[in-house]
Scaffold this active site. Structure first.
Site: not given
Ligand SMILES: NC(=O)C1=CN([C@@H]2O[C@H](COP(=O)(O)OP(=O)(O)OC[C@H]3O[C@@H](n4cnc5c(N)ncnc54)[C@H](O)[C@@H]3O)[C@@H](O)[C@H]2O)C=CC1
Ligand SMILES: CC(=O)C(C)=O
Length: 259
Positions: A14, A35, A88, A155, A159, A189-190
């Site tokens: 997704q 995934d 990813n 987070y 990163k 916008g996910t």
């Protein structure tokens, strides 16, 4: 065996990863989707097949080195090579001020976002070295890998780690003609941002959607980002046009962080 170049994309059931798959398929790659969520993976693979994409899929957890090795083996068994490998997959973790962080909140973010990238690079690079073809490894970083964001301490740490790992891997792998770069998106916008917005309500006192809007106000180009915006950069990084670029963490954020 496929004659097309082969791109492997983790976290591609997704969100951004799925759109990266669509874009690289349009660019002429055979696609290996992967995934941890088997359901979305099956649905996405089916969708790709219906659209005529040469695709296969593999269920795996990026934080497990054995899964990453098995993913690469699956790609090679199916299509004969790994030419582009995109780390990813990532999670946002909990939203909390540092004074309230619990150790349990930290480990999953570092396991997936940091170990996941390290193990993905190792598995992909060993295959590319064996192929003697060179290759391109592309990591998901973030604006949060360029500037710390409040309430996103773990987070942000993960990163910034991706940014450093990209430097290290680029230096180590250049002699094998393997480039390593990262893409640093802004506010996309996910479902990740749906969850972030929800989690931020507690600390910002915002209503649903307000935190997302608040962050969006800081974007110079005046709109939030689509996964397709991210894919424009990744398509370039996966192409021969990026052959002379390595060790770079490239922002695509509509103008939020100015380096
Ligand atoms: N959405 C955004 O605004 C931004 C996202 N990013 C990064 O882009 C990448 C993709 O994010 P989105 O598509 O927005 O997130 P998403 O949550 O929509 O999709 C992430 C995918 O990764 C998978 N995944 C999670 N843990 C996994 C694991 N252990 N092993 C394998 N797969 C796993 C999920 O099942 C999901 O399909 C992440 O690394 C994220 O940190 C960076 C900057 C901004
Ligand atoms: C989700 C993300 O990468 C942010 C907030 O920068």
């Amino acid at each position: 065996m496929s004659k097309q170049k082969v791109a492997v994309i983790t976290g591609s059931g997704q969100g951004i990863g799925k759109v990266l798959g669509e874009r690289l398929a349009n660019d002429g790659f055979s696609i290996v989707l992967s995934d941890i969520n088997e359901q979305t993976l099956i649905e996405t693979e089916k969708e790709f097949k219906n659209n005529g994409v040469e695709v296969t899929s593999f269920v795996g957890n990026v934080s497990k080195l054995d899964d990453q090795k098995a993913l690469v083996k699956h790609a090679v068994d199916t299509f004969g090579s790994v030419d582009v490998f995109i780390n990813n997959a990532g999670i946002e973790g909990e939203v909390a001020p540092i004074i309230e962080i619990d150790p349990k909140m930290v480990d999953p973010v570092l396991d997936i976002n940091v170990k996941g990238v390290l193990f993905g690079i190792q598995a992909a690079a060993n295959q590319m070295i064996e192929q003697k073809t060179g290759g391109k490894i592309i990591n998901a970083c973030s604006i949060a890998g360029q500037e710390g964001f409040e309430m996103l301490g773990p987070y942000t740490a993960s990163k910034f780690a991706v940014k450093g790992i990209t430097h290290s891997a680029a230096k180590e792998l250049a002699k094998h003609k393997i480039t390593v770069n990262s893409y640093c998106p802004g506010i996309v916008g996910t479902s990740m941002w749906e969850r972030l917005d929800e989690k931020m309500m507690k600390f910002l006192g915002t209503k649903k959607g307000e935190a997302f809007e608040k962050y969006a106000e800081g974007i110079a180009l005046g709109r939030t980002q689509t996964p397709e915006d991210v894919a424009n950069l990744v398509s370039f990084l996966a192409s021969p046009n990026a052959d002379y670029i390595t060790g770079q963490n490239i922002l695509t954020d509509g103008g939020m962080v100015f380096n």
